[in-house]
Design an enzyme around this catalytic site. Structure first.
Site, PDB file in Angstrom:
ATOM      1  CG  HIS A 121      -1.999  -1.030   1.191  1.00 42.20           C
ATOM      2  ND1 HIS A 121      -1.772  -2.363   1.407  1.00 42.20           N
ATOM      3  CD2 HIS A 121      -3.340  -0.910   0.940  1.00 42.20           C
ATOM      4  CE1 HIS A 121      -2.925  -3.023   1.311  1.00 42.20           C
ATOM      5  NE2 HIS A 121      -3.880  -2.171   1.028  1.00 42.20           N
ATOM      6  CD  GLU A 183      -8.165  -4.652  -2.773  1.00 41.37           C
ATOM      7  OE1 GLU A 183      -8.459  -3.495  -2.435  1.00 41.37           O
ATOM      8  OE2 GLU A 183      -8.205  -5.623  -2.001  1.00 41.37           O
ATOM      9  CD1 TRP A 188      -9.087   0.646  -2.692  1.00 39.97           C
ATOM     10  CD2 TRP A 188     -11.108   0.521  -3.637  1.00 39.97           C
ATOM     11  NE1 TRP A 188      -9.311  -0.673  -3.032  1.00 39.97           N
ATOM     12  CE2 TRP A 188     -10.554  -0.775  -3.609  1.00 39.97           C
ATOM     13  CE3 TRP A 188     -12.399   0.699  -4.189  1.00 39.97           C
ATOM     14  CZ2 TRP A 188     -11.211  -1.893  -4.130  1.00 39.97           C
ATOM     15  CZ3 TRP A 188     -13.050  -0.406  -4.699  1.00 39.97           C
ATOM     16  CH2 TRP A 188     -12.468  -1.685  -4.662  1.00 39.97           C
ATOM     17  CD  GLU A 288      -6.341  -8.147   0.217  1.00 41.71           C
ATOM     18  OE1 GLU A 288      -7.259  -7.490   0.727  1.00 41.71           O
ATOM     19  OE2 GLU A 288      -5.375  -7.631  -0.337  1.00 41.71           O
TER      20      GLU A 288
HETATM   21  C1  BMA Z   1      -6.554  -2.547   4.949  1.00 39.53           C
HETATM   22  C2  BMA Z   1      -6.828  -2.483   6.437  1.00 39.53           C
HETATM   23  C3  BMA Z   1      -5.932  -1.424   7.028  1.00 39.53           C
HETATM   24  C4  BMA Z   1      -4.474  -1.726   6.660  1.00 39.53           C
HETATM   25  C5  BMA Z   1      -4.299  -1.899   5.167  1.00 39.53           C
HETATM   26  C6  BMA Z   1      -2.891  -2.265   4.755  1.00 39.53           C
HETATM   27  O1  BMA Z   1      -7.382  -3.480   4.327  1.00 39.53           O
HETATM   28  O2  BMA Z   1      -6.524  -3.733   7.032  1.00 39.53           O
HETATM   29  O3  BMA Z   1      -6.086  -1.391   8.422  1.00 39.53           O
HETATM   30  O4  BMA Z   1      -3.626  -0.700   7.115  1.00 39.53           O
HETATM   31  O5  BMA Z   1      -5.203  -2.882   4.713  1.00 39.53           O
HETATM   32  O6  BMA Z   1      -2.483  -3.487   5.247  1.00 39.53           O
END
Ligand code: BMA
Length: 367
Positions: A121, A183, A188, A288
């Site tokens: 991320h 994703e 998002w 996922e």
């Molecule tokens: C998301 C959540 C967040 C997390 C992010 C990165 O789906 O679980 O809390 O910081 O993933 O792992």
């Protein structure tokens, strides 16, 4: 033990048919090639079960040696471990996992035969915001973009991290399924639909693979292309960077799996990745999923395994992973005392699910 022997035999038989199918990186390490061949061989014989951040924390504990919610409720660690490297270069990940400890956990479970997948991320390089800051940024980091050098430095940090993931006298590199820019059929993330064009996304992906492989000499990665929900092959492939850059054809889905009235959608998505992977000589996966707080007690056997097993093609994915046990209102695997534990044990004992202690040596090329 019986389950283990049967699986070992099936891996061996399956492997001999597929051993010629190599990852896209022709110089992939021996163990990476073996992992890929074994993931192919398992298609139709079983599904590896994975859990994000499994060894780092669970409900009511954090960073305690040997602990895992999955193991504590089922008797085995998961076969696949997901890790997240957002904030790489700092001491802790976005989910408060210490990176030094993460390296230790990865080495520890590798010695037991576990498999790894890493997501990222990545913070928005144009604004400095997080990955959910969907201000367009991809055009700034691809070759020719103002932040391209900055992006290369992020990849350099990733390469350093991967180079630390080595074990044994000869410094054997641990194979990793890398799942960047996931994703993207959703809006998002800054790399998602609507925030960059397909051309930009593909340029970013191809640069990432080429730079890590050819400039940084990283040969222990399998690359997973992983969309969110999709309803047609065209939609699935819209951002696809090309067969030379992808090893695993996957998707994330927290929707159809949680609404039994939408099971046909789940089956369609599973079938589509399996068919695409088969036609391209690649591995299919359900990268996922999960139900936050597992509000349905038979979620694992009914929603998840029921959905996977509902179709002869759909069940040919190599692995499925549920998300992290982050907080008491944000967890996806059961922990001791949770009402879904008996069903999770049933899921674990099903001959089709593969946990860590069901795995044969996945880093040895099947004959
Ligand atoms: C998301 C959540 C967040 C997390 C992010 C990165 O789906 O679980 O809390 O910081 O993933 O792992």
């Amino acid at each position: 033990m019986k389950k283990l022997l049967t699986l070992a035999l099936l891996f061996t038989l399956g492997g001999s048919m597929f051993a010629q199918n190599l990852p896209t990186d022709k110089n992939a390490t021996k163990k990476t090639k073996a992992l890929y061949a074994n993931l192919k061989a398992i298609s139709g014989k079983g599904v590896l079960f994975g859990h994000q951040d499994d060894l780092a924390y669970g409900i009511g504990w954090k960073a305690e040696k040997g602990r895992s919610d999955v193991k504590e409720v089922s008797g085995s660690y998961p076969a696949l471990y997901g890790w997240e490297i957002s904030r790489l270069g700092q001491e802790y990940s976005i989910d408060s996992v210490n990176f030094e400890k993460m390296i230790g956990w990865i080495k520890e479970a590798y010695r037991r035969g576990g498999v790894y997948t890493i997501s990222w991320h990545m913070d928005n390089p144009a604004t400095g915001g997080n990955s959910w800051d969907n201000t367009p940024a991809v055009s700034t980091i691809i070759p020719g973009g103002a932040k391209h050098e900055f992006y290369k430095q992020r990849l350099d940090a990733f390469a350093d991290f991967l180079n630390d993931l080595k074990v044994g006298l000869f410094g054997t590199k641990i194979p990793i399924i890398f799942r960047p820019f996931h994703e993207h059929t959703g809006t998002w993330f800054w790399w998602g639909k609507g925030n960059c064009t397909a051309d930009e996304y593909q340029a970013l992906w191809r640069f990432t693979v080429t730079y890590l492989r050819d400039e940084k000499n990283i040969h222990q990665l399998l690359y997973s292309y992983s969309t969110d929900q999709f309803d047609s092959e065209t939609q699935y492939l819209e951002f696809y960077p090309g067969d030379e850059y992808v090893d695993i054809i996957a998707f994330d889905d927290y929707h159809s799996v949680n609404n039994l009235a939408e099971r046909d959608k789940l089956i369609y998505r599973l079938k589509t990745v399996v068919e695409l992977a088969a036609s391209k000589g690649k591995v299919a996966a359900f990268s996922e999923t999960g139900a936050e707080t597992i509000p349905v007690n038979d979620w694992f056997s009914n929603n998840l395994l029921g959905g996977i097993m509902a179709d002869e093609l759909g069940k040919r994915i190599a692995y499925v992973m549920v998300w992290r046990n982050g907080r008491t209102d944000h967890y996806y695997a059961p922990y001791p005392g949770h009402p879904s534990v008996p069903d999770f044990v049933k899921f674990r004992n099903d001959p089709y699910t593969i946990f860590e202690d069901d795995l044969p040596n996945i880093y040895k090329m099947p004959r």
